[in-house]
Each structure stands twice: as structure tokens, then as C-alpha cells.
Motif scaffolding. Structure first.
Motif, PDB file in Angstrom:
ATOM      1  N   UNK A 102       0.844  -0.690   0.166  1.00  0.00           N
ATOM      2  CA  UNK A 102       0.358   0.020  -0.129  1.00  0.00           C
ATOM      3  C   UNK A 102       0.778   1.266   0.034  1.00  0.00           C
ATOM      4  N   UNK A 103       2.037   0.847  -0.638  1.00  0.00           N
ATOM      5  CA  UNK A 103       2.392   2.387  -0.428  1.00  0.00           C
ATOM      6  C   UNK A 103       3.114   2.508  -1.628  1.00  0.00           C
ATOM      7  N   UNK A 104       3.666   3.877  -2.086  1.00  0.00           N
ATOM      8  CA  UNK A 104       4.258   4.060  -2.952  1.00  0.00           C
ATOM      9  C   UNK A 104       5.845   4.604  -2.613  1.00  0.00           C
ATOM     10  N   UNK A 105       6.364   4.036  -4.176  1.00  0.00           N
ATOM     11  CA  UNK A 105       7.924   4.462  -4.124  1.00  0.00           C
ATOM     12  C   UNK A 105       8.643   5.382  -3.633  1.00  0.00           C
ATOM     13  N   UNK A 106       9.393   5.351  -3.043  1.00  0.00           N
ATOM     14  CA  UNK A 106       9.775   6.416  -2.354  1.00  0.00           C
ATOM     15  C   UNK A 106       9.541   6.844  -1.120  1.00  0.00           C
ATOM     16  N   UNK A 107       8.720   6.520  -0.496  1.00  0.00           N
ATOM     17  CA  UNK A 107       8.343   6.084   0.812  1.00  0.00           C
ATOM     18  C   UNK A 107       9.083   5.403   1.948  1.00  0.00           C
ATOM     19  N   UNK A 108       9.183   5.664   3.033  1.00  0.00           N
ATOM     20  CA  UNK A 108      10.475   5.760   4.219  1.00  0.00           C
ATOM     21  C   UNK A 108       9.912   3.794   4.660  1.00  0.00           C
ATOM     22  N   UNK A 109      10.512   3.440   4.889  1.00  0.00           N
ATOM     23  CA  UNK A 109      10.765   1.452   5.912  1.00  0.00           C
ATOM     24  C   UNK A 109      11.696   2.061   6.738  1.00  0.00           C
ATOM     25  N   UNK A 110      11.318   0.905   8.360  1.00  0.00           N
ATOM     26  CA  UNK A 110      11.643   1.630   9.173  1.00  0.00           C
ATOM     27  C   UNK A 110      12.092   0.057   9.606  1.00  0.00           C
ATOM     28  N   UNK A 111      12.984  -0.261   9.645  1.00  0.00           N
ATOM     29  CA  UNK A 111      13.944  -1.405  10.232  1.00  0.00           C
ATOM     30  C   UNK A 111      14.649  -1.150  11.936  1.00  0.00           C
ATOM     31  N   UNK A 112      14.683  -1.921  12.561  1.00  0.00           N
ATOM     32  CA  UNK A 112      15.270  -1.284  14.206  1.00  0.00           C
ATOM     33  C   UNK A 112      15.612  -2.975  14.554  1.00  0.00           C
ATOM     34  N   UNK A 113      17.060  -3.089  14.691  1.00  0.00           N
ATOM     35  CA  UNK A 113      17.932  -4.466  15.820  1.00  0.00           C
ATOM     36  C   UNK A 113      18.298  -3.451  17.213  1.00  0.00           C
ATOM     37  N   UNK A 114      17.793  -4.270  17.965  1.00  0.00           N
ATOM     38  CA  UNK A 114      17.679  -4.095  19.236  1.00  0.00           C
ATOM     39  C   UNK A 114      17.373  -5.586  20.289  1.00  0.00           C
ATOM     40  N   UNK A 142      15.373   2.749   6.326  1.00  0.00           N
ATOM     41  CA  UNK A 142      15.838   3.282   6.986  1.00  0.00           C
ATOM     42  C   UNK A 142      16.095   2.160   8.568  1.00  0.00           C
ATOM     43  N   UNK A 143      17.508   1.833   8.953  1.00  0.00           N
ATOM     44  CA  UNK A 143      18.308   0.977   9.858  1.00  0.00           C
ATOM     45  C   UNK A 143      18.677   1.572  10.721  1.00  0.00           C
ATOM     46  N   UNK A 144      18.646   0.854  11.900  1.00  0.00           N
ATOM     47  CA  UNK A 144      18.286   1.584  12.824  1.00  0.00           C
ATOM     48  C   UNK A 144      18.395   0.511  14.036  1.00  0.00           C
ATOM     49  N   UNK A 145      20.379   0.965  14.838  1.00  0.00           N
ATOM     50  CA  UNK A 145      20.345  -0.376  15.835  1.00  0.00           C
ATOM     51  C   UNK A 145      20.271   0.030  17.031  1.00  0.00           C
ATOM     52  N   UNK A 214       7.930   4.648  15.505  1.00  0.00           N
ATOM     53  CA  UNK A 214       7.517   3.347  15.636  1.00  0.00           C
ATOM     54  C   UNK A 214       8.474   2.314  13.622  1.00  0.00           C
ATOM     55  N   UNK A 215       8.310   1.007  14.257  1.00  0.00           N
ATOM     56  CA  UNK A 215       8.852   0.984  13.003  1.00  0.00           C
ATOM     57  C   UNK A 215       8.081  -0.591  12.165  1.00  0.00           C
ATOM     58  N   UNK A 216       8.791  -0.598  11.207  1.00  0.00           N
ATOM     59  CA  UNK A 216       8.227  -1.550   9.857  1.00  0.00           C
ATOM     60  C   UNK A 216       8.249  -3.236  10.579  1.00  0.00           C
ATOM     61  N   UNK A 217       9.360  -2.833  10.851  1.00  0.00           N
ATOM     62  CA  UNK A 217      10.362  -4.346  11.298  1.00  0.00           C
ATOM     63  C   UNK A 217      11.109  -3.925  12.122  1.00  0.00           C
ATOM     64  N   UNK A 218      10.445  -5.371  13.252  1.00  0.00           N
ATOM     65  CA  UNK A 218      11.882  -4.975  14.860  1.00  0.00           C
ATOM     66  C   UNK A 218      12.870  -6.327  14.387  1.00  0.00           C
ATOM     67  N   UNK A 219      14.086  -6.670  14.462  1.00  0.00           N
ATOM     68  CA  UNK A 219      14.296  -7.800  14.750  1.00  0.00           C
ATOM     69  C   UNK A 219      14.953  -8.032  16.637  1.00  0.00           C
ATOM     70  N   UNK A 220      14.290  -8.311  16.796  1.00  0.00           N
ATOM     71  CA  UNK A 220      14.986  -8.664  18.293  1.00  0.00           C
ATOM     72  C   UNK A 220      14.678 -10.366  19.217  1.00  0.00           C
ATOM     73  N   UNK A 221      16.457 -10.452  18.535  1.00  0.00           N
ATOM     74  CA  UNK A 221      16.746 -11.621  18.859  1.00  0.00           C
ATOM     75  C   UNK A 221      17.484 -12.770  19.895  1.00  0.00           C
TER      76      UNK A 221
END
Length: 281
Positions: A102-114, A142-145, A214-221
């Protein structure tokens, strides 16, 4: 140098220090970890010049820098590149295609490694997407650790790694994304280091997470296994709040939200089982 008696904790002192660490990190320490605790306490007594536990514990309550240093000493930072690679495959093959529907090219995707430890996971996500997701340049990723340990965050920003961390990374990727940095060490290329950001956060402290957005994907492993049921519930609630509606949470292969709940929906894909916050992306 503190004496052996100075770092040999009474049962009451061990409980006081364990309770302090629990409040700060959500991680459980107790009698079974006595040697581990006393060894690290000995290091801090020597570094601060405190003669015994009572003096050191008084220092902890008044010195924020020492509290941070002690927490750093007790956090666990075992990781490597491309760990549980099947989840990276699931990210590119299933999670991102669902999120961008449901998004257009250029929109932000936020991924968090925590927690991100020394950055291997966050950089692995970036490398995997560059190598395997054909739409990687079509969206603003956008990838944030984040980690509670300030020392590992400094190491993550530096991006310098030895052979153990890189053992499972395919040789062609080592050549493409790293530069030799002395015998046995390689450094992430500057462009990739600048594409991932790092900052401090505590999974059991909602206030420290609020600024993350807020994030679209969170890796909490592989961190919830060190928490008790109460701390897991707090962390699960905080992770849920940090996910955008429709966002996904990836846990370690030995971890589950089964006993925790927290409002997540279990989703099974070909490559991995993950958890989703209900709602439209």
C-alpha cells in the motif's frame, strides 16, 4: 586491588546487586551467577578505588556514569554476520512485499535491530537487502540499531570486525562491503557505515524507547531468553508499541510470544515464523 573478601558477596548483597541489575536491564542474575557477578564486581572495585561492596553500591546510587559502566559490564554481546539468515530471507521475500503493497516508491521503511550489540545484525540486514531485494533502491530504507550497552554502540559505529564475526559471511560479500584493517580485521565500507544509525535504548524502559518512533520491522533476537516472565511481558508491550500497525517482529529461534501474548498475531511464512501487530500497514 580489592581483597577477596571485598568482592565475596553475602547473600543479601548479592540479592541487592541482582535486584539493581534487574531494574536496570530486565535480566536475571542470582546465586547461580555468583562467580560471574563477583568477577565483574572485582573489576569495578579496582577501577573506582572502592574498598568494598557497600562503598561501591553507594557510588552506584550517586554516579550515573558508573551505573552505565556496570550495566555495560553485564550485558551479553554474542553475535555474528548473517546469523539466522532464514529471517533475512523472510524479510525480503515476504515481509517487505507485504509492507509495500500500500505504499508508493520513495516512502520510508523503518527497520530496527534491538539489541544490536556490535552492529553485525544491523549491517547484515543492510547487506542482505542490497544483495537480494530488487526494490532496495525504490524505497527509503532506514535501519537503526539500539542497545543498552554504550561500549558496543561505539564498536558498531566503527564497524571493525575479526574473523569470528565474519565466519559465516560469503567471501564475495566480505570483498564487496569490507576493507582490510590490519591482520585479521576488516572494516565495513564508509558508505554502509553511514547508512545505518545507532543509539542507546533499553527494552524494559518505555521512556527510553519513545524517541525511537515506530518501525515496520523489528529484529529482537536472543535477548528475551535472559528475562523472567515479568520482564518479558514489559518488553513485549514495549515492542508492540514500537511497531507500526501491520509491522512485524522477528524473535530468535528459541524464543516465542506464546506465553507472553501482548496482542501479536503469529504469522508463518516459507522462510520463518514471525509476529505481527494487527492493523493495516
Amino acid at each position: 586491588m580489592p581483597s577477596a573478601d571485598a568482592t565475596s558477596l553475602t547473600a543479601e548483597d548479592l540479592q541487592r546487586l541482582s535486584a539493581f541489575l534487574y531494574r536496570q536491564t530486565g535480566m536475571l542474575f542470582g546465586e547461580s551467577k555468583r562467580y560471574y557477578i563477583e568477577r565483574r564486581l572485582s573489576d569495578r572495585l579496582a577501577a573506582t578505588g572502592c574498598p568494598d561492596f557497600a562503598a561501591y553500591f553507594a557510588l552506584l546510587r550517586s554516579d550515573a556514569d558508573e551505573r552505565e559502566t556496570l550495566i555495560n559490564a553485564f550485558t551479553i554481546n554474542e553475535t555474528y554476520f548473517y546469523r539466522e539468515e532464514h529471517q533475512l530471507a523472510c524479510l525480503g521475500r515476504s515481509l517487505l512485499p507485504d509492507l509495500i503493497a500500500g505504499r508508493r516508491p520513495g516512502e520510508k521503511i523503518r527497520i530496527w535491530s534491538a539489541p544490536c550489540s556490535t552492529g553485525e545484525e544491523a549491517y547484515s540486514i543492510a547487506i542482505w537487502l542490497l544483495e537480494n531485494w530488487r526494490l532496495v533502491d525504490a524505497y527509503n530504507i532506514e535501519i537503526i540499531g539500539s542497545d543498552i550497552d554504550t561500549r558496543v554502540l561505539e564498536a558498531a559505529r566503527l564497524g571493525l570486525y575479526g574473523g569470528r564475526a565474519l565466519a559465516r559471511l560469503p567471501p564475495n560479500l566480505l570483498e564487496s562491503y569490507f576493507e582490510p584493517a590490519g591482520p585479521g580485521f576488516w572494516q565495513i565500507i564508509e558508505d554502509l557505515r553511514e547508512s545505518v544509525s545507532f543509539g542507546q535504548a533499553n527494552l524494559v524502559d518505555a521512556a527510553s524507547l519513545a524517541d525511537q518512533g515506530t518501525f515496520d520491522v523489528i529484529f529482537c533476537r536472543n535477548v528475551l531468553i535472559y528475562f523472567d516472565d515479568e520482564s518479558r511481558l514489559v518488553a513485549a508491550r514495549n515492542l508492540f508499541d514500537r511497531l507500526a500497525p501491520g509491522g512485524y517482529l522477528c524473535l530468535g529461534h528459541t524464543e516465542s510470544m506464546g506465553r507472553i501474548g501482548g496482542g501479536f498475531t503469529l504469522r508463518r511464512f516459507d522462510d520463518a515464523t514471525v509476529y505481527q501487530r494487527p492493523g493495516a500497514p
